[in-house]
Design an enzyme around this catalytic site. Structure first.
Site, short mmCIF file in Angstrom:
data_model
loop_
_atom_site.label_atom_id
_atom_site.label_comp_id
_atom_site.label_asym_id
_atom_site.label_seq_id
_atom_site.Cartn_x
_atom_site.Cartn_y
_atom_site.Cartn_z
N ASP A 37 0.73 -1.11 -0.05
CA ASP A 37 0.03 0.21 -0.18
C ASP A 37 0.98 1.46 0.05
O ASP A 37 1.91 1.06 0.49
CB ASP A 37 -1.01 -0.20 1.25
CG ASP A 37 -2.03 0.93 1.16
OD1 ASP A 37 -2.41 1.29 -0.01
OD2 ASP A 37 -2.69 1.06 2.09
N GLY A 38 0.26 2.34 -0.54
CA GLY A 38 1.11 3.50 -0.55
C GLY A 38 1.32 4.01 -1.90
O GLY A 38 2.41 5.12 -1.91
N ARG A 50 -0.68 9.26 -9.93
CA ARG A 50 -0.70 7.81 -9.07
C ARG A 50 -0.10 6.71 -9.73
O ARG A 50 0.51 6.04 -9.08
CB ARG A 50 -2.23 7.74 -8.83
CG ARG A 50 -2.88 8.70 -7.65
CD ARG A 50 -4.42 8.08 -7.46
NE ARG A 50 -4.42 6.86 -6.92
CZ ARG A 50 -4.33 6.55 -5.74
NH1 ARG A 50 -4.10 7.41 -4.74
NH2 ARG A 50 -4.40 4.98 -5.51
N ASN A 85 -11.01 -2.74 -5.73
CA ASN A 85 -10.24 -1.68 -6.58
C ASN A 85 -10.84 -1.38 -7.90
O ASN A 85 -10.19 -0.33 -8.52
CB ASN A 85 -8.79 -2.28 -6.63
CG ASN A 85 -7.74 -2.06 -5.34
OD1 ASN A 85 -7.07 -3.11 -5.04
ND2 ASN A 85 -7.95 -1.24 -4.53
N ARG A 88 -11.71 2.50 -8.82
CA ARG A 88 -10.87 3.41 -9.09
C ARG A 88 -11.16 3.88 -10.56
O ARG A 88 -11.76 3.04 -11.31
CB ARG A 88 -9.76 2.81 -8.93
CG ARG A 88 -9.04 2.60 -7.38
CD ARG A 88 -7.64 1.95 -7.30
NE ARG A 88 -7.45 1.81 -5.76
CZ ARG A 88 -6.47 1.97 -5.29
NH1 ARG A 88 -5.28 2.29 -5.77
NH2 ARG A 88 -6.23 1.85 -3.77
N ARG A 201 2.07 -5.02 6.44
CA ARG A 201 1.36 -3.79 5.67
C ARG A 201 2.24 -2.50 5.51
O ARG A 201 2.64 -2.04 6.56
CB ARG A 201 -0.06 -3.34 6.08
CG ARG A 201 -0.82 -2.30 5.28
CD ARG A 201 -2.42 -2.53 5.60
NE ARG A 201 -2.93 -1.47 4.55
CZ ARG A 201 -4.32 -1.58 4.10
NH1 ARG A 201 -4.90 -2.40 4.54
NH2 ARG A 201 -4.64 -0.73 3.08
#
Ligand code: IPE
Ligand code: IPE
Ligand code: MG
Length: 261
Positions: A37-38, A50, A85, A88, A201
């Protein structure tokens, strides 16, 4: 694998070397699961779109897959795309899918060279046909490898997996009286694999986001603020070393160490 294999791959005198020497190779997690993540925040910090975060995240995937195999981790599962997801923007979703295809095409030889067996877990049939073809090819080509099992969770949801397992179980005509936890686990995507001992995570979020809900019942959780595109072998080693210091009680109590025994 061994300390020697790991040391051969890290620069002498580097922080990785120091960490490698702290790993207890007789107590490795049998399965490491990672919520990567991130990526979006990594890109935002650099004023980039992104998708540039996802692109950079591929280098972390490469490093973590190879490092885990070198350390001797039997099973590695990376969470790449959740059933949620799809919410998105379409351009982000399609970039993620093309990055995945490119990763597989470029890395297949590395997977073969490292004796890694690749498997997709998730709702495979809902992926686009070109992505399915690429994934299937990687699964088939690596099917007879006997080293690390590398699962990629793609269009994956923990609850969806449990519902699907229940459906398969009912279709198999299993006797309800004979059903137990072990038998039910045999209908999950991870049938035959050990449950994760360690769940990592990145990016500091303290949630499991519908990942391996059944399998993480007793996993040790390690959360780092490091964003996925910055995550490298040294962070993986830190997580393993921390895991090895944990006291896993499984609902019981720790047996005191009796002096002299
Ligand atoms: C993880 O990074 C990659 C996927 C979920 C596919 P994110 O895209 O979730 O990045 P953040 O959480 O927005 O920073
Ligand atoms: C979890 O990350 C899914 C993957 C890593 C593929 P998300 O970024 O989608 O999770 P939330 O939305 O923050 O819970
Ligand atoms: Mg996220």
């Amino acid at each position: 694998m061994s300390l020697e294999a790991l040391l051969a791959a890290v620069p002498a005198g580097s922080p990785e070397e120091g960490l490698a020497r702290q790993v207890k190779f007789e107590r490795l997690p049998r399965h490491i699961a990672v919520i990567m993540d991130g990526n979006g925040r990594w890109a935002a910090q650099r004023h980039l779109p992104r998708v540039e975060g996802h692109r950079a995240g591929i280098d972390s995937v490469r490093d973590i897959v190879e490092s885990s195999a070198r350390v001797g981790i039997p099973v590695l599962t990376l969470y790449a795309f959740s059933v949620e997801n799809w919410k998105r923007p379409i351009t982000e979703v399609s970039t993620l899918m093309s990055l995945l295809k490119r990763y597989l095409r470029l890395e297949l030889n590395t997977l073969l060279r490292n004796n890694i067996r690749f498997k997709v877990i998730g709702r495979f049939e809902e992926l686009s046909p070109d992505v399915q073809t690429e994934l299937k090819a990687a699964e088939d080509r690596t099917a007879s490898n006997s080293g690390m099992q590398f699962n990629i969770a793609l269009n994956y949801g923990g609850r969806a997996e449990i519902v699907e397992a229940a459906r398969r179980m009912l279709a198999s005509g299993v006797d309800p009286e004979a059903l137990d936890e072990a038998r039910f686990a045999g209908f999950l995507y991870t049938a035959g694999q050990p449950d994760p001992d360690l769940l990592i995570r990145t990016s500091g979020e303290m949630r499991v986001s519908n990942f391996l809900l059944w399998q993480i019942a007793y996993a040790e959780i390690w959360v780092t603020d490091t964003l996925w595109p910055d995550f490298r072998a040294r962070h993986l080693l830190e997580a393993i070393i921390d895991y090895q210091k944990r006291d896993r009680r499984y609902g019981g109590i720790t047996q005191p160490v009796v002096a002299g025994r």
